[in-house]
Design a protein around this motif. Sequence first.
Motif, PDB file in Angstrom:
ATOM      1  N   TRP A  50       0.832  -1.198   0.000  1.00 13.11           N
ATOM      2  CA  TRP A  50       0.000   0.000   0.000  1.00 13.11           C
ATOM      3  C   TRP A  50       0.864   1.244   0.000  1.00 13.11           C
ATOM      4  N   PRO A  51       0.436   2.261  -0.726  1.00 10.44           N
ATOM      5  CA  PRO A  51       1.212   3.500  -0.716  1.00 10.44           C
ATOM      6  C   PRO A  51       1.228   4.120   0.677  1.00 10.44           C
ATOM      7  N   GLY A  52       2.402   4.491   1.114  1.00 12.28           N
ATOM      8  CA  GLY A  52       2.546   5.132   2.411  1.00 12.28           C
ATOM      9  C   GLY A  52       2.526   4.176   3.587  1.00 12.28           C
ATOM     10  N   ALA A  53       2.379   2.879   3.336  1.00  8.93           N
ATOM     11  CA  ALA A  53       2.306   1.921   4.443  1.00  8.93           C
ATOM     12  C   ALA A  53       3.648   1.787   5.142  1.00  8.93           C
ATOM     13  N   ALA A  54       4.743   1.936   4.414  1.00  2.00           N
ATOM     14  CA  ALA A  54       6.058   1.771   5.021  1.00  2.00           C
ATOM     15  C   ALA A  54       6.330   2.870   6.038  1.00  2.00           C
ATOM     16  N   GLU A  55       5.914   4.103   5.739  1.00  2.26           N
ATOM     17  CA  GLU A  55       6.157   5.187   6.671  1.00  2.26           C
ATOM     18  C   GLU A  55       5.272   5.063   7.909  1.00  2.26           C
ATOM     19  N   GLU A  56       4.045   4.595   7.724  1.00  4.30           N
ATOM     20  CA  GLU A  56       3.124   4.495   8.850  1.00  4.30           C
ATOM     21  C   GLU A  56       3.420   3.302   9.742  1.00  4.30           C
ATOM     22  N   SER A  57       3.931   2.229   9.157  1.00  9.02           N
ATOM     23  CA  SER A  57       4.098   1.005   9.933  1.00  9.02           C
ATOM     24  C   SER A  57       5.375   1.019  10.774  1.00  9.02           C
ATOM     25  N   ARG A  58       6.342   1.868  10.439  1.00  6.76           N
ATOM     26  CA  ARG A  58       7.587   1.876  11.185  1.00  6.76           C
ATOM     27  C   ARG A  58       7.717   3.174  11.969  1.00  6.76           C
ATOM     28  N   PRO A  59       7.440   3.132  13.250  1.00  8.78           N
ATOM     29  CA  PRO A  59       7.638   4.354  14.040  1.00  8.78           C
ATOM     30  C   PRO A  59       9.134   4.603  14.243  1.00  8.78           C
ATOM     31  N   VAL A  60       9.508   5.848  14.341  1.00  4.70           N
ATOM     32  CA  VAL A  60      10.906   6.216  14.536  1.00  4.70           C
ATOM     33  C   VAL A  60      11.271   5.964  15.994  1.00  4.70           C
ATOM     34  N   PRO A  61      12.330   5.183  16.245  1.00  2.73           N
ATOM     35  CA  PRO A  61      12.710   4.912  17.641  1.00  2.73           C
ATOM     36  C   PRO A  61      13.220   6.178  18.316  1.00  2.73           C
ATOM     37  N   PRO A  62      13.136   6.223  19.630  1.00  3.20           N
ATOM     38  CA  PRO A  62      13.606   7.409  20.353  1.00  3.20           C
ATOM     39  C   PRO A  62      15.105   7.638  20.140  1.00  3.20           C
ATOM     40  N   GLY A  63      15.472   8.859  19.906  1.00  4.30           N
ATOM     41  CA  GLY A  63      16.872   9.195  19.716  1.00  4.30           C
ATOM     42  C   GLY A  63      17.416   8.890  18.342  1.00  4.30           C
ATOM     43  N   TYR A  64      16.560   8.513  17.395  1.00  5.33           N
ATOM     44  CA  TYR A  64      17.030   8.150  16.061  1.00  5.33           C
ATOM     45  C   TYR A  64      17.695   9.336  15.373  1.00  5.33           C
ATOM     46  N   HIS A  65      17.090  10.516  15.452  1.00  5.19           N
ATOM     47  CA  HIS A  65      17.619  11.682  14.758  1.00  5.19           C
ATOM     48  C   HIS A  65      18.948  12.140  15.357  1.00  5.19           C
ATOM     49  N   TRP A  66      19.105  12.027  16.676  1.00  8.85           N
ATOM     50  CA  TRP A  66      20.378  12.388  17.291  1.00  8.85           C
ATOM     51  C   TRP A  66      21.468  11.399  16.894  1.00  8.85           C
ATOM     52  N   ARG A  67      21.127  10.110  16.832  1.00 12.81           N
ATOM     53  CA  ARG A  67      22.109   9.124  16.380  1.00 12.81           C
ATOM     54  C   ARG A  67      22.490   9.375  14.934  1.00 12.81           C
ATOM     55  N   GLN A  68      21.520   9.792  14.132  1.00  4.55           N
ATOM     56  CA  GLN A  68      21.788  10.077  12.730  1.00  4.55           C
ATOM     57  C   GLN A  68      22.743  11.271  12.605  1.00  4.55           C
ATOM     58  N   LEU A  69      22.581  12.288  13.441  1.00  6.20           N
ATOM     59  CA  LEU A  69      23.461  13.451  13.392  1.00  6.20           C
ATOM     60  C   LEU A  69      24.859  13.130  13.910  1.00  6.20           C
ATOM     61  N   ARG A  70      24.956  12.190  14.830  1.00  9.01           N
ATOM     62  CA  ARG A  70      26.268  11.855  15.385  1.00  9.01           C
ATOM     63  C   ARG A  70      27.115  11.046  14.425  1.00  9.01           C
ATOM     64  N   SER A  71      26.497  10.362  13.491  1.00 12.73           N
ATOM     65  CA  SER A  71      27.253   9.542  12.555  1.00 12.73           C
ATOM     66  C   SER A  71      28.080  10.439  11.635  1.00 12.73           C
ATOM     67  N   GLY A  72      29.379  10.297  11.672  1.00  8.94           N
ATOM     68  CA  GLY A  72      30.275  11.110  10.867  1.00  8.94           C
ATOM     69  C   GLY A  72      30.841  12.298  11.605  1.00  8.94           C
ATOM     70  N   ARG A  73      30.569  12.393  12.887  1.00 12.54           N
ATOM     71  CA  ARG A  73      31.017  13.564  13.643  1.00 12.54           C
ATOM     72  C   ARG A  73      32.531  13.653  13.754  1.00 12.54           C
ATOM     73  N   HIS A  74      33.227  12.545  13.506  1.00 15.10           N
ATOM     74  CA  HIS A  74      34.686  12.585  13.599  1.00 15.10           C
ATOM     75  C   HIS A  74      35.287  13.544  12.575  1.00 15.10           C
ATOM     76  N   TRP A  75      34.614  13.739  11.429  1.00 14.65           N
ATOM     77  CA  TRP A  75      35.107  14.696  10.438  1.00 14.65           C
ATOM     78  C   TRP A  75      35.055  16.119  11.002  1.00 14.65           C
ATOM     79  N   SER A  76      33.933  16.470  11.591  1.00 16.33           N
ATOM     80  CA  SER A  76      33.806  17.816  12.169  1.00 16.33           C
ATOM     81  C   SER A  76      34.747  17.996  13.351  1.00 16.33           C
ATOM     82  N   MET A  77      34.858  16.972  14.184  1.00 16.98           N
ATOM     83  CA  MET A  77      35.734  17.072  15.355  1.00 16.98           C
ATOM     84  C   MET A  77      37.200  17.213  14.946  1.00 16.98           C
TER      85      MET A  77
END
Length: 173
Positions: A50-77
């Motif tokens: 179904w269209p849009g079913a993938a976005e609705e069926s998978r809730p974003v786990p807590p802290g997902y966006h912060w983990r996403q921002l931390r990935s690659g931080r060694h370049w900035s550091m």
Amino acid sequence: MADQTQPWAEQTVEVPDQGRFRKGRAQVGAPTPRTEPFPTVPHDATGTGWPGAAEESRPVPPGYHWRQLRSGRHWSMTGALFAFVCWGVWAISAGGDLTSPVVTFVLTLFVAVGLFALSRLVGRIVYERQLGRVRRSARGAHLVTGLFLAGVGVAYLRQTEWVVNLWNWVAGL
């Protein structure tokens, strides 16, 4: 009775006719006319399900966006550490009051944070919306920020007289 020596054979039980049911037939009421048509959902032929079913069926786990921002931080550091060391060499070599160099370095870090945010925004517009891809990390934005900070560090070193003299001497060998 069926022959029970064969594994596929089933045993059946005869039920006496009670008037309401007949063997082999199901009693079905008359079909009711539908007043509303079936709901139609536009189907996206490029995906599955179904269209849009993938976005609705998978809730974003807590802290997902912060983990996403931390990935690659060694370049900035790494870029920030290099810029800090180069800034320190420049600030100590200049001598005098350190207020102006500290303000300069803090403003440089604010510009780096703004560049990181701009890189994330451009990545969202180009990579996610235009190309339809999913970003799983912030490595590209961290790489751009790290390169900017490394360039700032080189700019600080180019303003230091003894570092320029040392570079010219090494290059002249």
